[in-house]
Design a protein around this motif. Structure first.
Motif, PDB file in Angstrom:
ATOM      1  N   LYS A 174       0.704  -1.325   0.071  1.00 38.28           N
ATOM      2  CA  LYS A 174       0.106  -0.049  -0.006  1.00 38.28           C
ATOM      3  C   LYS A 174       0.945   1.189  -0.037  1.00 38.28           C
ATOM      4  CE  LYS A 174      -3.795  -2.227  -0.078  1.00 38.28           C
ATOM      5  NZ  LYS A 174      -4.548  -2.348  -1.454  1.00 38.28           N
ATOM      6  N   LYS A 323      -8.789  -1.220   7.862  1.00 39.51           N
ATOM      7  CA  LYS A 323     -10.310  -1.218   7.375  1.00 39.51           C
ATOM      8  C   LYS A 323     -10.292   0.248   6.766  1.00 39.51           C
ATOM      9  CE  LYS A 323     -11.950  -3.711  11.348  1.00 39.51           C
ATOM     10  NZ  LYS A 323     -12.685  -3.348  12.818  1.00 39.51           N
ATOM     11  N   ILE A 326      -9.104  -0.200   2.917  1.00 41.40           N
ATOM     12  CA  ILE A 326     -10.191  -0.952   2.022  1.00 41.40           C
ATOM     13  C   ILE A 326     -11.199  -0.272   1.723  1.00 41.40           C
ATOM     14  CG2 ILE A 326     -11.715  -2.873   2.314  1.00 41.40           C
ATOM     15  CD1 ILE A 326      -9.255  -4.493   3.857  1.00 41.40           C
ATOM     16  N   GLN A 327     -11.813   0.447   2.862  1.00 41.34           N
ATOM     17  CA  GLN A 327     -12.992   1.399   2.663  1.00 41.34           C
ATOM     18  C   GLN A 327     -12.735   2.495   1.700  1.00 41.34           C
ATOM     19  OE1 GLN A 327     -14.185   2.461   6.512  1.00 41.34           O
ATOM     20  NE2 GLN A 327     -15.103   0.618   7.280  1.00 41.34           N
ATOM     21  N   GLU A 329     -10.305   2.677  -0.716  1.00 41.91           N
ATOM     22  CA  GLU A 329     -10.295   2.221  -2.140  1.00 41.91           C
ATOM     23  C   GLU A 329     -11.704   1.814  -2.663  1.00 41.91           C
ATOM     24  OE1 GLU A 329      -7.652  -1.291  -1.886  1.00 41.91           O
ATOM     25  OE2 GLU A 329      -5.940  -0.075  -1.756  1.00 41.91           O
ATOM     26  N   SER A 330     -12.579   1.241  -1.917  1.00 40.33           N
ATOM     27  CA  SER A 330     -13.875   1.087  -2.475  1.00 40.33           C
ATOM     28  C   SER A 330     -14.657   2.264  -2.664  1.00 40.33           C
ATOM     29  CB  SER A 330     -14.578   0.086  -1.356  1.00 40.33           C
ATOM     30  OG  SER A 330     -16.149  -0.129  -1.828  1.00 40.33           O
ATOM     31  N   LYS A 331     -14.679   3.062  -1.636  1.00 43.79           N
ATOM     32  CA  LYS A 331     -15.478   4.399  -1.817  1.00 43.79           C
ATOM     33  C   LYS A 331     -15.094   5.324  -2.964  1.00 43.79           C
ATOM     34  CE  LYS A 331     -15.585   7.971   1.090  1.00 43.79           C
ATOM     35  NZ  LYS A 331     -15.927   8.697   2.383  1.00 43.79           N
ATOM     36  N   HIS A 332     -13.778   5.293  -2.969  1.00 48.69           N
ATOM     37  CA  HIS A 332     -13.231   6.305  -3.955  1.00 48.69           C
ATOM     38  C   HIS A 332     -13.012   5.914  -5.432  1.00 48.69           C
ATOM     39  CE1 HIS A 332     -12.129  10.049  -1.678  1.00 48.69           C
ATOM     40  NE2 HIS A 332     -12.298   9.062  -0.587  1.00 48.69           N
ATOM     41  N   VAL A 333     -13.082   4.534  -5.582  1.00 48.31           N
ATOM     42  CA  VAL A 333     -13.222   4.056  -6.847  1.00 48.31           C
ATOM     43  C   VAL A 333     -14.495   4.438  -7.453  1.00 48.31           C
ATOM     44  CG1 VAL A 333     -13.380   1.979  -8.141  1.00 48.31           C
ATOM     45  CG2 VAL A 333     -11.424   2.238  -6.963  1.00 48.31           C
ATOM     46  N   GLU A 334     -15.511   4.257  -6.619  1.00 44.71           N
ATOM     47  CA  GLU A 334     -16.925   4.594  -6.992  1.00 44.71           C
ATOM     48  C   GLU A 334     -17.118   6.020  -7.244  1.00 44.71           C
ATOM     49  OE1 GLU A 334     -20.786   4.095  -8.421  1.00 44.71           O
ATOM     50  OE2 GLU A 334     -19.152   2.535  -7.721  1.00 44.71           O
ATOM     51  N   LYS A 337     -15.529   6.999 -10.273  1.00 45.35           N
ATOM     52  CA  LYS A 337     -16.414   6.822 -11.249  1.00 45.35           C
ATOM     53  C   LYS A 337     -17.315   7.595 -11.810  1.00 45.35           C
ATOM     54  CE  LYS A 337     -19.199   2.808 -12.288  1.00 45.35           C
ATOM     55  NZ  LYS A 337     -19.826   1.307 -12.110  1.00 45.35           N
TER      56      LYS A 337
END
Length: 369
Positions: A174, A323, A326-327, A329-334, A337
């Motif tokens: 990371k 945590k 992971i959160q 990466e998931s949130k900011h990819v969206e 997008k």
């Protein structure tokens, strides 16, 4: 003045997704932001006015939660840099997209900051968040106790720790990715800002040329002069349409992908700061371990106790940090997008509207022939 704030687990009385920065009031060199939040009960709204110093007050209280286990592993939502009433060119370069557009992008950035804080499972429990969003009184100007960031103010001297070999492959990976992404995202944001600034310059130039064409209009009954004047008027209308199209394109670029890249850049920096804090704690643990191993019998118990305390703190930081990453990466990819989709949709809409206008201009010129 508000009472001294103490951390307390509590639920916010506002709807997180309905927090809005609706207006900016200027008084000389001072800016005041109007924040409107929908009550959780749905029966009304909170209206509060806050200065940038108030935002800093909130941020400092979030930084000061040293009694929260693993707090140094939190990726704190990044507060935008201070907006100046009459910013210099250097300040504008530092603000990037947030320095454009009559304060609208900056209000959106502050709005995003508040929503991210209010939605955070740990930070939202700080009593300062509830007070900031709901109290009609301004936050106190009392000094906040020293916090983890004050304690790490010597970070410049400790930059060598950034290259310290990690004991965990997850965090080493990371850190390597963050180093690359921070540079690439910042470069992408700067390049896209250049595109928007160029679009604005083209819009201004087209406006000037549209005005200049009117100067060529001549009065009189000479048919040739009348024809020439008519062409100049129609060309002026065309360039005025180009100006409107470029202005709209620049505004769309700024409010969609521009703000998306800006937020992503600031969050990459926030993640970098968190990873550095964890690395500093790793070095501290390794030093504590060495000291405990080398300690004389008289100091052995004390050194072992210090080692265990540091080990516990480091473990808590790592648990929270994993945590958070992971959160994020998931949130900011969206989020990125959505910014890209919004950018494409607005570009298509502007292009369609411009094509219709240009088609009308073309038909007008054909009739003139």
């Amino acid at each position: 003045m508000m009472e001294e704030v103490k951390d307390a687990s509590s639920f916010l009385s506002v709807q997180v997704h309905n927090i809005k920065v609706t207006e900016v009031l200027q008084d000389g060199d001072s800016l005041t932001f109007i924040i409107v939040s929908q009550k959780l009960s749905g029966t009304g709204e909170f209206h509060v006015d806050r200065t940038y110093e108030d935002f800093e007050w909130l941020q400092q209280h979030l930084f000061s939660q040293e009694d929260v286990p693993g707090i140094q592993g939190v990726i704190f939502p990044p507060l935008p840099a201070r907006l100046q009433v009459n910013p210099s060119s250097k300040a504008l370069k530092h603000l990037g997209f947030l320095g454009l557009g009559e304060w609208q992008p900056y209000c959106k950035a502050l709005e995003a900051f508040l929503r991210q804080v209010a939605a955070h499972s740990v930070l939202s429990k700080n009593r300062a968040v509830e007070i900031f969003l709901t109290s009609s009184d301004p936050p106190g100007r009392q000094k906040v106790k020293k916090n983890i960031f004050n304690r790490l103010s010597q970070a410049v001297e400790e930059m060598r720790k950034e290259g310290h070999k990690d004991v965990d492959d997850f965090f080493q990976t990371k850190r390597d990715h963050n180093f690359l992404l921070t540079g690439y995202t910042k470069m992408a944001s700067e390049k896209f800002l250049d595109v928007v600034l160029t679009e604005q310059k083209i819009a201004v130039a087209c406006g000037h040329f549209s005005t200049a064409l009117h100067l060529c209009v001549e009065q009189g009954e000479n048919p040739e002069k009348q024809d020439f004047s008519q062409v100049c008027v129609k060309l002026s209308e065309v360039f005025n349409s180009i100006k409107k199209s470029m202005t709209s394109t620049a505004m769309n670029d700024m409010n969609s992908l521009g703000l998306g890249l800006d937020l992503e850049t600031r969050y990459q920096e926030a993640e970098k700061e968190m990873l550095f804090r964890r690395t500093c704690k790793l070095v501290e643990l390794q030093n504590a371990t060495k000291n405990a191993d080398k300690a004389k019998p008289v100091k052995k118990a004390v050194m072992e106790e210090a080692k265990k305390a540091t080990e516990t703190e480091f473990r808590q930081i790592c648990e929270v940090a994993k945590k958070e990453i992971i959160q994020l990466e998931s949130k900011h990819v969206e989020t990125l997008k959505q910014a890209l989709v919004q950018w494409c949709e607005k570009q298509l809409l502007t292009a369609k509207e411009s094509a219709e206008v240009y088609s009308q201009h073309l038909q007008t010129f054909k009739r003139m022939q």
